[in-house]
Write a protein that holds these residues in place. Structure first.
Motif, PDB file in Angstrom:
ATOM      1  N   VAL A  50       0.518  -0.854   0.026  1.00 54.89           N
ATOM      2  CA  VAL A  50       0.001  -0.244   0.235  1.00 54.89           C
ATOM      3  C   VAL A  50       0.802   1.402  -0.324  1.00 54.89           C
ATOM      4  O   VAL A  50       0.556   1.874  -0.593  1.00 54.89           O
ATOM      5  N   ASN A  51       1.704   0.831   0.868  1.00 52.99           N
ATOM      6  CA  ASN A  51       3.151   2.425   1.151  1.00 52.99           C
ATOM      7  C   ASN A  51       3.598   2.553  -0.226  1.00 52.99           C
ATOM      8  O   ASN A  51       4.059   3.952  -0.706  1.00 52.99           O
ATOM      9  N   SER A  52       3.983   2.212  -1.701  1.00 51.29           N
ATOM     10  CA  SER A  52       4.551   2.008  -2.310  1.00 51.29           C
ATOM     11  C   SER A  52       3.495   1.570  -3.661  1.00 51.29           C
ATOM     12  O   SER A  52       3.877   1.773  -4.477  1.00 51.29           O
ATOM     13  N   GLY A  53       2.231   2.090  -3.230  1.00 50.60           N
ATOM     14  CA  GLY A  53       1.746   2.691  -4.248  1.00 50.60           C
ATOM     15  C   GLY A  53       0.950   1.241  -5.166  1.00 50.60           C
ATOM     16  O   GLY A  53       0.692   1.523  -6.348  1.00 50.60           O
ATOM     17  N   LEU A  54       0.848   0.233  -4.727  1.00 51.10           N
ATOM     18  CA  LEU A  54       0.587  -1.332  -5.054  1.00 51.10           C
ATOM     19  C   LEU A  54      -0.759  -1.430  -4.599  1.00 51.10           C
ATOM     20  O   LEU A  54      -1.394  -1.427  -3.064  1.00 51.10           O
ATOM     21  N   ASP A  55      -1.912  -2.119  -5.556  1.00 48.25           N
ATOM     22  CA  ASP A  55      -3.188  -2.174  -4.700  1.00 48.25           C
ATOM     23  C   ASP A  55      -3.736  -3.163  -5.478  1.00 48.25           C
ATOM     24  O   ASP A  55      -5.067  -3.328  -5.397  1.00 48.25           O
ATOM     25  N   THR A  56      -3.006  -3.889  -6.179  1.00 47.60           N
ATOM     26  CA  THR A  56      -4.151  -5.253  -6.639  1.00 47.60           C
ATOM     27  C   THR A  56      -2.983  -6.818  -6.101  1.00 47.60           C
ATOM     28  O   THR A  56      -1.964  -6.890  -6.666  1.00 47.60           O
ATOM     29  N   ILE A  57      -3.486  -7.122  -5.473  1.00 43.18           N
ATOM     30  CA  ILE A  57      -3.060  -8.790  -4.710  1.00 43.18           C
ATOM     31  C   ILE A  57      -3.732  -9.299  -4.792  1.00 43.18           C
ATOM     32  O   ILE A  57      -4.737 -10.030  -4.434  1.00 43.18           O
ATOM     33  N   GLY A  58      -3.447 -10.785  -5.231  1.00 40.22           N
ATOM     34  CA  GLY A  58      -3.398 -11.925  -4.970  1.00 40.22           C
ATOM     35  C   GLY A  58      -2.699 -13.016  -3.562  1.00 40.22           C
ATOM     36  O   GLY A  58      -1.478 -12.403  -3.398  1.00 40.22           O
ATOM     37  N   VAL A  59      -3.409 -13.217  -2.241  1.00 35.04           N
ATOM     38  CA  VAL A  59      -3.117 -13.667  -1.725  1.00 35.04           C
ATOM     39  C   VAL A  59      -3.039 -15.034  -1.186  1.00 35.04           C
ATOM     40  O   VAL A  59      -3.603 -15.955  -1.734  1.00 35.04           O
ATOM     41  N   LEU A  60      -1.916 -15.745  -1.585  1.00 35.81           N
ATOM     42  CA  LEU A  60      -1.915 -16.996  -2.089  1.00 35.81           C
ATOM     43  C   LEU A  60      -1.541 -18.169  -0.523  1.00 35.81           C
ATOM     44  O   LEU A  60      -1.088 -18.339  -0.075  1.00 35.81           O
ATOM     45  N   THR A  61      -3.071 -19.024  -0.136  1.00 39.03           N
ATOM     46  CA  THR A  61      -2.817 -19.286   1.075  1.00 39.03           C
ATOM     47  C   THR A  61      -3.699 -20.754   0.881  1.00 39.03           C
ATOM     48  O   THR A  61      -3.258 -21.165  -0.316  1.00 39.03           O
ATOM     49  N   GLN A  62      -2.562 -21.661   1.855  1.00 38.90           N
ATOM     50  CA  GLN A  62      -2.723 -22.684   1.384  1.00 38.90           C
ATOM     51  C   GLN A  62      -2.771 -23.798   2.842  1.00 38.90           C
ATOM     52  O   GLN A  62      -4.264 -24.530   3.184  1.00 38.90           O
ATOM     53  N   TYR A  63      -1.739 -23.736   4.137  1.00 34.86           N
ATOM     54  CA  TYR A  63      -1.675 -24.455   5.167  1.00 34.86           C
ATOM     55  C   TYR A  63      -2.316 -23.881   5.841  1.00 34.86           C
ATOM     56  O   TYR A  63      -2.252 -22.509   6.095  1.00 34.86           O
ATOM     57  N   GLN A  64      -3.244 -24.692   7.338  1.00 34.55           N
ATOM     58  CA  GLN A  64      -4.129 -23.774   7.995  1.00 34.55           C
ATOM     59  C   GLN A  64      -4.703 -21.961   7.520  1.00 34.55           C
ATOM     60  O   GLN A  64      -3.972 -21.481   8.374  1.00 34.55           O
ATOM     61  N   PRO A  65      -5.570 -21.999   6.491  1.00 32.37           N
ATOM     62  CA  PRO A  65      -5.405 -20.786   5.853  1.00 32.37           C
ATOM     63  C   PRO A  65      -6.581 -19.763   6.411  1.00 32.37           C
ATOM     64  O   PRO A  65      -6.955 -18.658   6.436  1.00 32.37           O
ATOM     65  N   HIS A  66      -7.344 -19.809   7.780  1.00 29.75           N
ATOM     66  CA  HIS A  66      -8.277 -19.801   8.165  1.00 29.75           C
ATOM     67  C   HIS A  66      -8.039 -18.637   8.882  1.00 29.75           C
ATOM     68  O   HIS A  66      -9.511 -17.360   9.018  1.00 29.75           O
ATOM     69  N   ILE A  67      -7.252 -18.770   9.930  1.00 32.50           N
ATOM     70  CA  ILE A  67      -7.353 -17.517  11.277  1.00 32.50           C
ATOM     71  C   ILE A  67      -6.709 -16.270   9.823  1.00 32.50           C
ATOM     72  O   ILE A  67      -7.215 -15.349   9.935  1.00 32.50           O
ATOM     73  N   LEU A  68      -5.534 -16.985   8.884  1.00 35.97           N
ATOM     74  CA  LEU A  68      -5.010 -15.837   8.116  1.00 35.97           C
ATOM     75  C   LEU A  68      -6.215 -15.309   6.969  1.00 35.97           C
ATOM     76  O   LEU A  68      -6.806 -13.297   6.513  1.00 35.97           O
ATOM     77  N   ASN A  69      -6.968 -15.798   6.522  1.00 37.47           N
ATOM     78  CA  ASN A  69      -8.292 -15.652   6.248  1.00 37.47           C
ATOM     79  C   ASN A  69      -9.154 -14.174   6.957  1.00 37.47           C
ATOM     80  O   ASN A  69      -9.444 -12.944   6.086  1.00 37.47           O
ATOM     81  N   SER A  70      -9.663 -14.887   7.699  1.00 36.47           N
ATOM     82  CA  SER A  70     -10.577 -13.791   8.037  1.00 36.47           C
ATOM     83  C   SER A  70      -9.955 -12.520   9.072  1.00 36.47           C
ATOM     84  O   SER A  70     -10.612 -11.372   8.599  1.00 36.47           O
ATOM     85  N   TYR A  71      -8.596 -12.807   9.133  1.00 34.27           N
ATOM     86  CA  TYR A  71      -7.607 -11.446   9.433  1.00 34.27           C
ATOM     87  C   TYR A  71      -7.751 -10.854   8.296  1.00 34.27           C
ATOM     88  O   TYR A  71      -8.124  -9.066   8.695  1.00 34.27           O
ATOM     89  N   ILE A  72      -7.774 -10.929   6.942  1.00 37.10           N
ATOM     90  CA  ILE A  72      -7.389  -9.825   5.749  1.00 37.10           C
ATOM     91  C   ILE A  72      -8.894  -9.633   5.174  1.00 37.10           C
ATOM     92  O   ILE A  72      -8.962  -8.100   5.520  1.00 37.10           O
ATOM     93  N   GLY A  73      -9.522  -9.893   5.821  1.00 41.53           N
ATOM     94  CA  GLY A  73     -10.904 -10.118   5.289  1.00 41.53           C
ATOM     95  C   GLY A  73     -11.766  -9.258   4.379  1.00 41.53           C
ATOM     96  O   GLY A  73     -10.575  -9.822   3.758  1.00 41.53           O
ATOM     97  N   ASP A  74     -11.480  -8.184   4.013  1.00 42.63           N
ATOM     98  CA  ASP A  74     -11.984  -7.647   2.732  1.00 42.63           C
ATOM     99  C   ASP A  74     -10.843  -6.920   2.301  1.00 42.63           C
ATOM    100  O   ASP A  74     -11.141  -5.675   1.225  1.00 42.63           O
ATOM    101  N   GLY A  75      -9.788  -6.920   3.608  1.00 42.18           N
ATOM    102  CA  GLY A  75      -8.304  -6.046   3.468  1.00 42.18           C
ATOM    103  C   GLY A  75      -8.937  -4.509   2.959  1.00 42.18           C
ATOM    104  O   GLY A  75      -7.741  -3.643   3.485  1.00 42.18           O
ATOM    105  N   LYS A  76      -9.768  -3.960   4.278  1.00 42.36           N
ATOM    106  CA  LYS A  76     -10.379  -2.185   4.632  1.00 42.36           C
ATOM    107  C   LYS A  76      -8.980  -1.657   5.229  1.00 42.36           C
ATOM    108  O   LYS A  76      -9.042  -0.912   5.656  1.00 42.36           O
TER     109      LYS A  76
END
Length: 384
Positions: A50-76
């Motif tokens: 975000v600080n570098s001006g990059l706003d299109t990000i794909g986060v590739l998850t696999q192992y135990q992703p539930h807490i990570l997915n919940s934490y990221i949410g919609d990226g707000k």
């Protein structure tokens, strides 16, 4: 389907198991690990984007992703809840004739070629989700353009004794890489890959497809893609990074990175380069008039009735009367009852330590770090 064109798409690899972190990653992915009193490790690459001006990000998850997915949410929390671009979680999924799992770092990107193609980018930035650092990626992308490179690798100088843990490269005076070895037993230099790559997308896509057809490949950037590009004569350059950077892949390195926040190591979270995070609002921390707190971080919502020295105390921690905490990382919502002593330890979230216990050995005695897994309840010293 084509979306609004983006010059650069970021692919953030966040599916690592982190086995060297033991019990800390038994239930969560390594990028989800709490850090520094109020953050999680993944906050650093996301905030850098975000600080570098990059706003299109794909986060590739696999192992135990539930807490990570919940934490990221919609990226707000990182200003990434956008109609045009923003953040998207990319777990592996079943395709006809393909494995449903990511087989390696390169295969993870290969399986998401369609995601990248919909933005028709010129460049793709590949990041790891488990490093602590502040970096302006836009400068690295500009360097890649100036060199007219096919691939640019961010490198940092590491102590020779640690070099065999990394991908090690040699380059000429102009920064063009001559050879690259992934975790060599006998390193030829101390220039280590940080696992941060800028690729020209047309070239990367070509080599991902070649690699996918090679049944002998380990589908890894360091082991397969980079060596193949060098062998084929592609323009691969190094970009030297001079700031603080730490791969927190071990218990010792995670502890040290936390301690670096209260030392003079160069890890400074103040200033204009903000590290954003998602955390619950808590009341201000409370330190009783009889407590002693020295050279420590104490986060909001913590209650200190004992003493704390050279430690990082997360939000919601309760430290009872006459309890003593030294050289330790105490994660969120831990309860340490009265008269207990904690030395040289990492205590994971939601742990309860009963009264009158001693956990860990003083750091001065060259002991190992004591690790208490999340949600443990300890009322007997034999349980430690």
């Amino acid at each position: 389907m084509k979306l609004a064109k983006k010059e650069c798409v970021v692919m953030l690899l966040a599916g690592g198991q982190g086995t060297r972190l033991g019990e800390l990653t038994k239930k969560i992915a390594k990028p989800s690990i709490p850090f520094g009193g109020k953050y999680r490790i993944i906050d650093f690459p996301l905030s850098n984007c975000v600080n570098s001006g990059l706003d299109t990000i794909g986060v590739l998850t696999q192992y135990q992703p539930h807490i990570l997915n919940s934490y990221i949410g919609d990226g707000k929390s990182w200003d990434l809840d956008r109609m045009n671009g923003g953040i998207q979680i990319l777990p592996p999924y079943q395709r006809s004739g393909d494995s449903q799992w990511y087989l390696g770092t390169a295969n993870a990107i290969y399986q998401n070629i369609d995601f990248i193609d919909q933005y028709d980018p010129k460049y793709v930035l590949i990041l790891s989700g488990d490093h602590i650092y502040k970096m302006d990626y836009s400068l690295m992308i500009e360097y890649h353009k100036e060199k007219n490179a096919d691939c640019t690798i961010s490198v940092i100088d590491v102590p020779f004794i640690e070099a065999s843990r990394f991908g090690i490269l040699n380059s000429n005076r102009n920064g063009r890489i001559l050879d690259f070895e992934e975790k060599p037993k006998t390193p030829k230099s101390t220039k280590a890959s940080m696992g941060i790559y800028v690729f020209s997308w047309n070239k990367l896509k070509k080599y991902l497809k070649i690699d996918n057809k090679n049944s002998d490949s380990s589908n890894d950037f360091g082991k397969d893609i980079i060596p193949l590009m060098l062998k084929s004569g592609e323009k691969v350059y190094s970009y030297e990074f001079k700031g603080y950077w730490k791969d927190v892949g071990t218990i010792n390195s995670l502890w040290q990175a936390n301690m670096d926040l209260i030392g003079n190591s160069g890890l400074d979270l103040s200033g204009d380069w903000v590290i954003y995070s998602r955390h619950a609002e808590r009341p201000p921390h409370y330190i009783s008039k009889n407590s002693i707190v020295k050279n420590s971080i104490v986060s909001e919502g913590a209650v200190i009735l004992g003493s704390v020295e050279n430690s990082v105390i997360f939000s919601g921690v309760m430290i009872g009367e006459n309890a003593e905490i030294r050289d330790s990382v105490i994660m969120a919502d831990v309860q340490i009852k009265k008269n207990s002593i904690i030395n040289y330890s990492i205590i994971d979230e939601d742990v309860v330590v009963g009264p009158n216990l001693k956990i860990g050995t003083p750091k001065e005695k060259d002991s190992d770090i004591t690790l208490i897994p999340r949600e443990s309840i300890i009322y007997n010293a034999q349980e430690v």
